[in-house]
Design an enzyme around this catalytic site. Structure first.
Site, PDB file in Angstrom:
ATOM      1  N   GLY A 110     -11.010 -26.542  32.181  1.00  0.00           N
ATOM      2  CA  GLY A 110      -9.771 -26.428  32.949  1.00  0.00           C
ATOM      3  C   GLY A 110      -8.604 -25.836  32.164  1.00  0.00           C
ATOM      4  O   GLY A 110      -7.463 -25.885  32.609  1.00  0.00           O
ATOM      5  N   HIS A 149     -19.828 -36.672  32.664  1.00  0.00           N
ATOM      6  CA  HIS A 149     -18.820 -35.608  32.572  1.00  0.00           C
ATOM      7  C   HIS A 149     -17.694 -36.080  31.643  1.00  0.00           C
ATOM      8  O   HIS A 149     -17.355 -37.268  31.633  1.00  0.00           O
ATOM      9  CB  HIS A 149     -18.274 -35.284  33.966  1.00  0.00           C
ATOM     10  CG  HIS A 149     -17.411 -34.059  33.947  1.00  0.00           C
ATOM     11  ND1 HIS A 149     -16.097 -34.101  33.538  1.00  0.00           N
ATOM     12  CD2 HIS A 149     -17.674 -32.766  34.251  1.00  0.00           C
ATOM     13  CE1 HIS A 149     -15.596 -32.870  33.590  1.00  0.00           C
ATOM     14  NE2 HIS A 149     -16.530 -32.047  34.018  1.00  0.00           N
ATOM     15  N   GLU A 203     -20.359 -28.815  27.511  1.00  0.00           N
ATOM     16  CA  GLU A 203     -19.007 -28.491  27.962  1.00  0.00           C
ATOM     17  C   GLU A 203     -18.006 -28.886  26.874  1.00  0.00           C
ATOM     18  O   GLU A 203     -17.626 -30.062  26.785  1.00  0.00           O
ATOM     19  CB  GLU A 203     -18.674 -29.245  29.245  1.00  0.00           C
ATOM     20  CG  GLU A 203     -19.593 -28.919  30.395  1.00  0.00           C
ATOM     21  CD  GLU A 203     -18.944 -29.227  31.731  1.00  0.00           C
ATOM     22  OE1 GLU A 203     -18.777 -28.296  32.530  1.00  0.00           O
ATOM     23  OE2 GLU A 203     -18.576 -30.386  31.967  1.00  0.00           O
ATOM     24  N   ASN A 232     -18.906 -27.882  40.453  1.00  0.00           N
ATOM     25  CA  ASN A 232     -18.377 -29.254  40.444  1.00  0.00           C
ATOM     26  C   ASN A 232     -16.981 -29.203  41.065  1.00  0.00           C
ATOM     27  O   ASN A 232     -16.036 -28.746  40.417  1.00  0.00           O
ATOM     28  CB  ASN A 232     -18.337 -29.756  38.990  1.00  0.00           C
ATOM     29  CG  ASN A 232     -17.640 -31.090  38.845  1.00  0.00           C
ATOM     30  OD1 ASN A 232     -17.365 -31.779  39.832  1.00  0.00           O
ATOM     31  ND2 ASN A 232     -17.348 -31.468  37.609  1.00  0.00           N
ATOM     32  N   TRP A 233     -16.883 -29.660  42.295  1.00  0.00           N
ATOM     33  CA  TRP A 233     -15.589 -29.569  43.005  1.00  0.00           C
ATOM     34  C   TRP A 233     -14.602 -30.647  42.532  1.00  0.00           C
ATOM     35  O   TRP A 233     -13.441 -30.615  42.908  1.00  0.00           O
ATOM     36  CB  TRP A 233     -15.798 -29.700  44.514  1.00  0.00           C
ATOM     37  CG  TRP A 233     -16.531 -28.542  45.142  1.00  0.00           C
ATOM     38  CD1 TRP A 233     -17.021 -27.435  44.518  1.00  0.00           C
ATOM     39  CD2 TRP A 233     -16.839 -28.369  46.535  1.00  0.00           C
ATOM     40  NE1 TRP A 233     -17.623 -26.587  45.433  1.00  0.00           N
ATOM     41  CE2 TRP A 233     -17.526 -27.144  46.673  1.00  0.00           C
ATOM     42  CE3 TRP A 233     -16.617 -29.139  47.679  1.00  0.00           C
ATOM     43  CZ2 TRP A 233     -17.976 -26.674  47.911  1.00  0.00           C
ATOM     44  CZ3 TRP A 233     -17.067 -28.680  48.917  1.00  0.00           C
ATOM     45  CH2 TRP A 233     -17.739 -27.455  49.027  1.00  0.00           C
ATOM     46  N   LYS A 234     -15.091 -31.608  41.752  1.00  0.00           N
ATOM     47  CA  LYS A 234     -14.245 -32.717  41.281  1.00  0.00           C
ATOM     48  C   LYS A 234     -13.551 -33.386  42.476  1.00  0.00           C
ATOM     49  O   LYS A 234     -14.147 -33.460  43.546  1.00  0.00           O
ATOM     50  CB  LYS A 234     -13.270 -32.220  40.212  1.00  0.00           C
ATOM     51  CG  LYS A 234     -14.003 -31.474  39.081  1.00  0.00           C
ATOM     52  CD  LYS A 234     -13.165 -31.184  37.883  1.00  0.00           C
ATOM     53  CE  LYS A 234     -14.001 -30.431  36.845  1.00  0.00           C
ATOM     54  NZ  LYS A 234     -13.282 -30.161  35.607  1.00  0.00           N
ATOM     55  N   GLY A 273     -16.201 -25.617  37.290  1.00  0.00           N
ATOM     56  CA  GLY A 273     -15.232 -26.471  37.961  1.00  0.00           C
ATOM     57  C   GLY A 273     -14.322 -25.643  38.853  1.00  0.00           C
ATOM     58  O   GLY A 273     -14.682 -25.282  39.974  1.00  0.00           O
ATOM     59  N   GLY A 274     -13.139 -25.321  38.335  1.00  0.00           N
ATOM     60  CA  GLY A 274     -12.101 -24.645  39.124  1.00  0.00           C
ATOM     61  C   GLY A 274     -12.587 -23.445  39.925  1.00  0.00           C
ATOM     62  O   GLY A 274     -12.282 -23.311  41.116  1.00  0.00           O
ATOM     63  N   GLU A 315     -14.619 -35.935  31.822  1.00  0.00           N
ATOM     64  CA  GLU A 315     -13.510 -36.642  32.485  1.00  0.00           C
ATOM     65  C   GLU A 315     -13.868 -38.108  32.711  1.00  0.00           C
ATOM     66  O   GLU A 315     -13.017 -38.990  32.627  1.00  0.00           O
ATOM     67  CB  GLU A 315     -13.167 -35.933  33.804  1.00  0.00           C
ATOM     68  CG  GLU A 315     -12.405 -34.637  33.539  1.00  0.00           C
ATOM     69  CD  GLU A 315     -12.632 -33.534  34.556  1.00  0.00           C
ATOM     70  OE1 GLU A 315     -13.104 -33.808  35.671  1.00  0.00           O
ATOM     71  OE2 GLU A 315     -12.338 -32.373  34.210  1.00  0.00           O
TER      72      GLU A 315
HETATM   73  P1  PGA Z   1     -13.690 -25.786  34.661  1.00  0.00           P
HETATM   74  O1  PGA Z   1     -14.455 -27.194  34.686  1.00  0.00           O
HETATM   75  O2  PGA Z   1     -14.680 -24.740  35.068  1.00  0.00           O
HETATM   76  O3  PGA Z   1     -12.564 -25.945  35.636  1.00  0.00           O
HETATM   77  O4  PGA Z   1     -13.207 -25.584  33.249  1.00  0.00           O
HETATM   78  C1  PGA Z   1     -15.780 -27.291  34.239  1.00  0.00           C
HETATM   79  C2  PGA Z   1     -16.259 -28.709  34.378  1.00  0.00           C
HETATM   80  O5  PGA Z   1     -15.474 -29.630  34.172  1.00  0.00           O
HETATM   81  O6  PGA Z   1     -17.441 -28.939  34.710  1.00  0.00           O
END
Ligand code: PGA
Length: 241
Positions: A164, A91, A158, A8-10, A223-224, A93
């Site tokens: 993050g 998600h 998650e 997930n590149w966000k 993510g990251g 977020e």
């Molecule tokens: P992260 O994010 O690997 O940067 O903790 C995971 C996600 O939000 O899917």
């Protein structure tokens, strides 16, 4: 089932960075895992031209409606037309920052399924809920209210406090929660063992092998670390197969 490794590149990457990352992943793609890349929506068409099987394309969100007056949103059939196989919905977020409720998440997941996409439906507790011992109650309610009654979907657990932050749940906590999710799924679907349950939250090359070999972990949502070619590749290579 093959482990599902989703990136997930966000809201990250310039167009050049997106191209470089996608080309790098394509060059070393392995069919031992199922790998899905979820770039920002504006790069989906570019990536559809770069990524080939076994790499798959996913989006980070969709709207519940097929079309209409929803400024700034993207409908599931549009994502399908672009070549997406998967779409992340709910998600944390988006739940926290866009005020998405379980009902909204469920409607999005249903729209995705209706248009031939596989939704990756995210659930997870915040830190205060875990500290209060309410994590199973919270995730149980999210599952009850966010999952569609029918159709093929993936669940991503998650824990919000692990996203993050560099903190990851212990293997014992992951095993317990994934087991709990599997049990809940078995109450409502015929083949709960066929529903992939991903873990997400600070997954990186250094912890991927342990997480991916934990019982009931069918893959990871990253993510990251998915923005770093070597890290993401190493995560995929850490999957037992
Ligand atoms: P992260 O994010 O690997 O940067 O903790 C995971 C996600 O939000 O899917």
């Amino acid at each position: 089932m093959k482990k599902l490794i989703a990136g997930n590149w966000k809201m990250n990457t310039t167009r050049d960075e997106a191209h470089a990352l996608a080309k790098g992943l394509q060059a070393t793609a392995s069919d031992k895992v199922e790998m899905v890349i979820c770039p920002p929506a504006v790069w989906l068409a570019d990536l559809a031209a770069i990524l080939k099987a076994p790499l798959l394309l996913g989006a980070q969100d969709c709207h519940a409606a097929d079309k209409g007056a929803f400024t700034g949103n993207i409908a599931a059939p549009m994502l399908k037309e672009l070549g997406c196989t998967y779409v992340i919905v709910g998600h944390s977020e988006r739940r926290a920052l866009q005020f998405e409720t379980n009902a909204i998440v469920k409607a999005k997941a249903q729209a995705a399924i209706k248009h031939g996409l596989i939704p990756i439906i995210c659930v997870g507790e915040i830190e205060a809920e875990r500290e209060a011992g309410r994590h199973e109650a919270v995730v149980g309610q999210q599952l009850a209210e966010s999952l569609p009654e029918t159709g093929h979907y993936v669940v991503a657990y998650e824990p919000v406090w692990a996203i993050g932050t560099g903190k990851t749940a212990t293997a014992a906590d992951v095993k317990a929660m994934h087991g709990f999710i599997r049990t809940k799924l078995a109450e409502s679907v015929d083949h709960a063992d066929k529903v992939a349950i991903l873990y997400g939250g600070s997954v990186k090359a250094a912890n991927a092998a342990e997480i991916l070999s934990t019982k009931d972990v069918d893959g990871v949502l990253v993510g990251g670390a998915s923005l770093q070619l070597e890290e993401f590749r190493a995560i995929a290579q850490a999957a037992p197969h």
